[in-house]
Design a protein around this motif. Structure first.
Motif, mmCIF file in Angstrom:
data_model
loop_
_atom_site.group_PDB
_atom_site.id
_atom_site.type_symbol
_atom_site.label_atom_id
_atom_site.label_comp_id
_atom_site.label_asym_id
_atom_site.label_seq_id
_atom_site.Cartn_x
_atom_site.Cartn_y
_atom_site.Cartn_z
ATOM 1 N N GLY A 129 -5.640 7.984 3.060
ATOM 2 C CA GLY A 129 -4.805 7.886 1.871
ATOM 3 C C GLY A 129 -3.355 8.238 2.092
ATOM 4 O O GLY A 129 -2.562 8.166 1.172
ATOM 5 N N THR A 130 -2.980 8.643 3.304
ATOM 6 C CA THR A 130 -1.581 8.952 3.550
ATOM 7 C C THR A 130 -0.915 7.756 4.183
ATOM 8 O O THR A 130 -1.562 6.799 4.577
ATOM 9 C CB THR A 130 -1.437 10.165 4.491
ATOM 10 N N ILE A 134 -0.357 4.519 0.489
ATOM 11 C CA ILE A 134 0.073 5.293 -0.690
ATOM 12 C C ILE A 134 1.529 4.987 -1.009
ATOM 13 O O ILE A 134 1.915 4.905 -2.171
ATOM 14 C CB ILE A 134 -0.091 6.806 -0.417
ATOM 15 N N GLN A 158 -0.554 6.051 -9.974
ATOM 16 C CA GLN A 158 -0.830 6.868 -8.786
ATOM 17 C C GLN A 158 -2.274 7.380 -8.793
ATOM 18 O O GLN A 158 -2.912 7.451 -7.751
ATOM 19 C CB GLN A 158 0.161 8.033 -8.698
ATOM 20 N N TRP A 159 -2.776 7.727 -9.971
ATOM 21 C CA TRP A 159 -4.172 8.176 -10.059
ATOM 22 C C TRP A 159 -5.112 7.033 -9.668
ATOM 23 O O TRP A 159 -6.060 7.222 -8.919
ATOM 24 C CB TRP A 159 -4.488 8.678 -11.466
ATOM 25 N N ILE A 161 -4.510 4.499 -7.693
ATOM 26 C CA ILE A 161 -4.441 4.299 -6.239
ATOM 27 C C ILE A 161 -5.343 5.299 -5.523
ATOM 28 O O ILE A 161 -6.103 4.937 -4.622
ATOM 29 C CB ILE A 161 -2.987 4.431 -5.730
ATOM 30 N N ARG A 162 -5.303 6.550 -5.927
ATOM 31 C CA ARG A 162 -6.093 7.580 -5.257
ATOM 32 C C ARG A 162 -7.595 7.400 -5.488
ATOM 33 O O ARG A 162 -8.402 7.601 -4.576
ATOM 34 C CB ARG A 162 -5.607 8.959 -5.684
ATOM 35 N N VAL A 163 -7.993 7.010 -6.691
ATOM 36 C CA VAL A 163 -9.407 6.743 -6.955
ATOM 37 C C VAL A 163 -9.871 5.556 -6.115
ATOM 38 O O VAL A 163 -10.939 5.593 -5.494
ATOM 39 C CB VAL A 163 -9.647 6.482 -8.463
ATOM 40 N N LEU A 165 -8.633 4.506 -3.272
ATOM 41 C CA LEU A 165 -8.719 4.902 -1.864
ATOM 42 C C LEU A 165 -9.978 5.708 -1.592
ATOM 43 O O LEU A 165 -10.618 5.540 -0.555
ATOM 44 C CB LEU A 165 -7.476 5.689 -1.454
ATOM 45 N N ALA A 166 -10.344 6.584 -2.515
ATOM 46 C CA ALA A 166 -11.574 7.361 -2.337
ATOM 47 C C ALA A 166 -12.782 6.432 -2.248
ATOM 48 O O ALA A 166 -13.646 6.602 -1.378
ATOM 49 C CB ALA A 166 -11.742 8.358 -3.488
ATOM 50 N N TYR A 169 -12.436 4.394 1.196
ATOM 51 C CA TYR A 169 -12.699 5.169 2.411
ATOM 52 C C TYR A 169 -14.121 5.696 2.469
ATOM 53 O O TYR A 169 -14.700 5.821 3.534
ATOM 54 C CB TYR A 169 -11.723 6.345 2.517
#
Length: 197
Positions: A129-130, A134, A158-159, A161-163, A165-166, A169
């Motif tokens: 996620g880095t 991102i 942004q939230w 994107i992070r969900v 990616l989780a 991955y």
């Protein structure tokens, strides 16, 4: 001895940069070859010398036209992401709220997992996620489109994107369970525009 006819002469090898816009045509050829090398060899197996051999030019020409390995990687991966995002845009056209978010997330996951460079993207150095994904303006723009609010909501984007990616991955091994989780936990927060961002 008779003089050679036009058909007997050896054909000239075309210059790989002939065209109206030599710089952009050369860059395009480099990026296409780089994507192919990365897909076949992975990022660690991709190098400027191999790329130069694939496009029949010198390493100096590669550096002059598109930069070094990391600059090429960033462009190639953003272009791959843009192809995925085009599919998502088509799938969410006309949808709103949670249906839009759920559809976008599921289509994006399916396309990313099938993308030729998916493993290269997932294996980039650093914690998951880095880095480029991102920080990619392409990904941030799509996340804002997925949210679908008239006013930009960068926190919601942004939230999302992070969900995403989780899920990308660390996928759930049961596709139906993953779909149910996205419907249950990701859809409801995006059902309506927030009253107070």
């Amino acid at each position: 001895m008779s003089s050679p006819r036009a058909g007997d002469r050896p054909k000239a090898t075309p210059d790989w940069l002939i065209g109206r816009d030599r710089r952009s045509e050369g860059a395009e050829r480099i990026y296409v070859a780089a994507a192919d090398l990365m897909a076949r060899r992975g990022y660690d197996g991709f190098g400027i010398d191999a790329l130069a051999a694939a496009v029949h030019c010198s390493p100096a020409t590669i550096y002059r036209h598109v930069g070094g390995k990391s600059a090429i990687r960033d462009v190639v991966l953003e272009r791959q992401a843009e192809h995925v995002l085009d599919s998502v845009r088509q799938a969410i056209a006309g949808l709103e709220g949670s249906e839009r978010i759920v559809t976008a997330t599921l289509v994006a996951l399916q396309r990313m997992r099938a993308a030729p460079l998916a493993e290269v993207m997932r294996s980039m150095p650093g914690p998951p996620g880095t880095g480029w994904l991102i920080d990619s303006p392409v990904v941030a723009r799509l996340a804002a489109e997925m949210v679908g609010t008239a006013d930009a909501d960068p926190l919601a984007a942004q939230w999302l994107i992070r969900v995403f990616l989780a899920l990308w991955y660390w996928p759930m091994h049961d596709e139906e369970a993953e779909k149910a989780a996205v419907l249950r936990f990701l859809g409801p927060p995006y059902a309506g525009a927030p009253d107070d961002p």
